[in-house]
Write a protein that holds these residues in place. Sequence first.
Motif, PDB file in Angstrom:
ATOM      1  N   ASP A 155       1.563   6.987   2.438  1.00  0.00           N
ATOM      2  CA  ASP A 155       0.606   7.954   2.983  1.00  0.00           C
ATOM      3  C   ASP A 155      -0.566   7.238   3.650  1.00  0.00           C
ATOM      4  O   ASP A 155      -1.016   7.622   4.733  1.00  0.00           O
ATOM      5  CB  ASP A 155       0.090   8.870   1.876  1.00  0.00           C
ATOM      6  CG  ASP A 155      -0.888   9.902   2.393  1.00  0.00           C
ATOM      7  OD1 ASP A 155      -0.475  10.741   3.223  1.00  0.00           O
ATOM      8  OD2 ASP A 155      -2.075   9.855   1.986  1.00  0.00           O
ATOM      9  N   ARG A 156      -1.037   6.189   3.003  1.00  0.00           N
ATOM     10  CA  ARG A 156      -2.153   5.424   3.567  1.00  0.00           C
ATOM     11  C   ARG A 156      -1.737   4.734   4.868  1.00  0.00           C
ATOM     12  O   ARG A 156      -2.481   4.766   5.862  1.00  0.00           O
ATOM     13  CB  ARG A 156      -2.628   4.383   2.554  1.00  0.00           C
ATOM     14  CG  ARG A 156      -3.776   3.516   3.030  1.00  0.00           C
ATOM     15  CD  ARG A 156      -4.135   2.480   1.963  1.00  0.00           C
ATOM     16  NE  ARG A 156      -5.118   1.524   2.468  1.00  0.00           N
ATOM     17  CZ  ARG A 156      -5.524   0.451   1.805  1.00  0.00           C
ATOM     18  NH1 ARG A 156      -5.023   0.200   0.583  1.00  0.00           N
ATOM     19  NH2 ARG A 156      -6.413  -0.369   2.328  1.00  0.00           N
ATOM     20  N   TYR A 157      -0.542   4.155   4.865  1.00  0.00           N
ATOM     21  CA  TYR A 157      -0.075   3.470   6.068  1.00  0.00           C
ATOM     22  C   TYR A 157       0.148   4.447   7.214  1.00  0.00           C
ATOM     23  O   TYR A 157      -0.174   4.152   8.372  1.00  0.00           O
ATOM     24  CB  TYR A 157       1.220   2.713   5.789  1.00  0.00           C
ATOM     25  CG  TYR A 157       1.841   2.177   7.066  1.00  0.00           C
ATOM     26  CD1 TYR A 157       1.322   1.043   7.684  1.00  0.00           C
ATOM     27  CD2 TYR A 157       2.916   2.831   7.659  1.00  0.00           C
ATOM     28  CE1 TYR A 157       1.863   0.573   8.868  1.00  0.00           C
ATOM     29  CE2 TYR A 157       3.462   2.372   8.844  1.00  0.00           C
ATOM     30  CZ  TYR A 157       2.933   1.248   9.448  1.00  0.00           C
ATOM     31  OH  TYR A 157       3.457   0.791  10.625  1.00  0.00           O
ATOM     32  N   ILE A 194       0.867  -1.181   0.000  1.00  0.00           N
ATOM     33  CA  ILE A 194       0.000   0.000   0.000  1.00  0.00           C
ATOM     34  C   ILE A 194       0.902   1.227   0.000  1.00  0.00           C
ATOM     35  O   ILE A 194       2.122   1.128   0.180  1.00  0.00           O
ATOM     36  CB  ILE A 194      -0.940   0.047   1.221  1.00  0.00           C
ATOM     37  CG1 ILE A 194      -0.126   0.061   2.526  1.00  0.00           C
ATOM     38  CG2 ILE A 194      -1.916  -1.139   1.213  1.00  0.00           C
ATOM     39  CD1 ILE A 194      -0.977   0.200   3.781  1.00  0.00           C
ATOM     40  N   SER A 210      -6.754   6.943  10.768  1.00  0.00           N
ATOM     41  CA  SER A 210      -7.605   6.065   9.976  1.00  0.00           C
ATOM     42  C   SER A 210      -7.488   4.631  10.495  1.00  0.00           C
ATOM     43  O   SER A 210      -6.464   4.265  11.079  1.00  0.00           O
ATOM     44  CB  SER A 210      -7.192   6.116   8.498  1.00  0.00           C
ATOM     45  OG  SER A 210      -8.015   5.279   7.709  1.00  0.00           O
ATOM     46  N   LYS A 261      -1.404   6.942   8.078  1.00  0.00           N
ATOM     47  CA  LYS A 261      -2.663   7.272   8.751  1.00  0.00           C
ATOM     48  C   LYS A 261      -3.040   6.193   9.774  1.00  0.00           C
ATOM     49  O   LYS A 261      -3.627   6.493  10.810  1.00  0.00           O
ATOM     50  CB  LYS A 261      -3.779   7.440   7.722  1.00  0.00           C
ATOM     51  CG  LYS A 261      -3.611   8.665   6.826  1.00  0.00           C
ATOM     52  CD  LYS A 261      -4.739   8.765   5.814  1.00  0.00           C
ATOM     53  CE  LYS A 261      -4.562   9.988   4.906  1.00  0.00           C
ATOM     54  NZ  LYS A 261      -5.638  10.093   3.880  1.00  0.00           N
TER      55      LYS A 261
END
Length: 263
Positions: A32-34, A29, A42, A36
């Motif tokens: 940036d997603r991680y 992934i 998130s 969070k």
Amino acid sequence: MSTFADNIRFLRVKRGLSQHAFANDILIISRDRYSKYESGRSEAPYEVLIKISKYFNISIDLLLTVDIRKYPLEDILKLPDNRIVLPVVVDQLGNNSIEIVPQKASMGYLSGYSDPEYIESLQRITLPFLTNGKYRAFPAQGDSMPPFKDGSYIIGKYVENIDDLKPNKSYVFVTLNDGISYKRLKTKKKKSITVVSDNSFYEPYDIPLSEIIEIWQYASGIFPQDFDSINFENYDLQEVFSELRNTITELENKVLAIKNQTM
């Protein structure tokens, strides 16, 4: 900040991975997603939780509910299903720290055994001769396992695998229906075990394997101040209860005979 966020950051750093490497190379992934997930902004979806769990070999339940920073990973004992950690805590002299389940709140153990905060709240003792394993002290109840009686404590060593049980050895069984019980193993079956009391007044009975939560093998005992070992040795409790059981059986037979005569 969530427990999960703290845990994954701790584990990632312990493995020497950057956020970018862990996100791109392991989880597949974006960084940036991680980030969070690690900052708590998130929540990770189930498929990501599975990947993290498998990579670190720690259950999702532990990742979400237990602050694993408190327990050195190399020093903890995990149950086979990895549902809880059993930290082997030692004192400054290297002696194992033994948690004591209180007499008055023994039933609370059924709801607290999987809660690290509950386990941490228990009082502790250390015994230098008990090493190489995880130990816990449980309150004795009733008269089924002499010489233990109310006020006594049975110290058990945690048994990791049901296959490690040995006939004629004594164990503390923590089960869904009976709670905490101290019995001697008689036989092992495919789906259950047969246990027996040392007091012959009580009949053997089966415990389904599906009901067993924990098993602790007898390691030592703590007796109340008024325990008189000399008098106990001269007092054949098993014989007394055996005679009492025979008397009850005779009375039951007499009552049954009277009923049959009146019918």
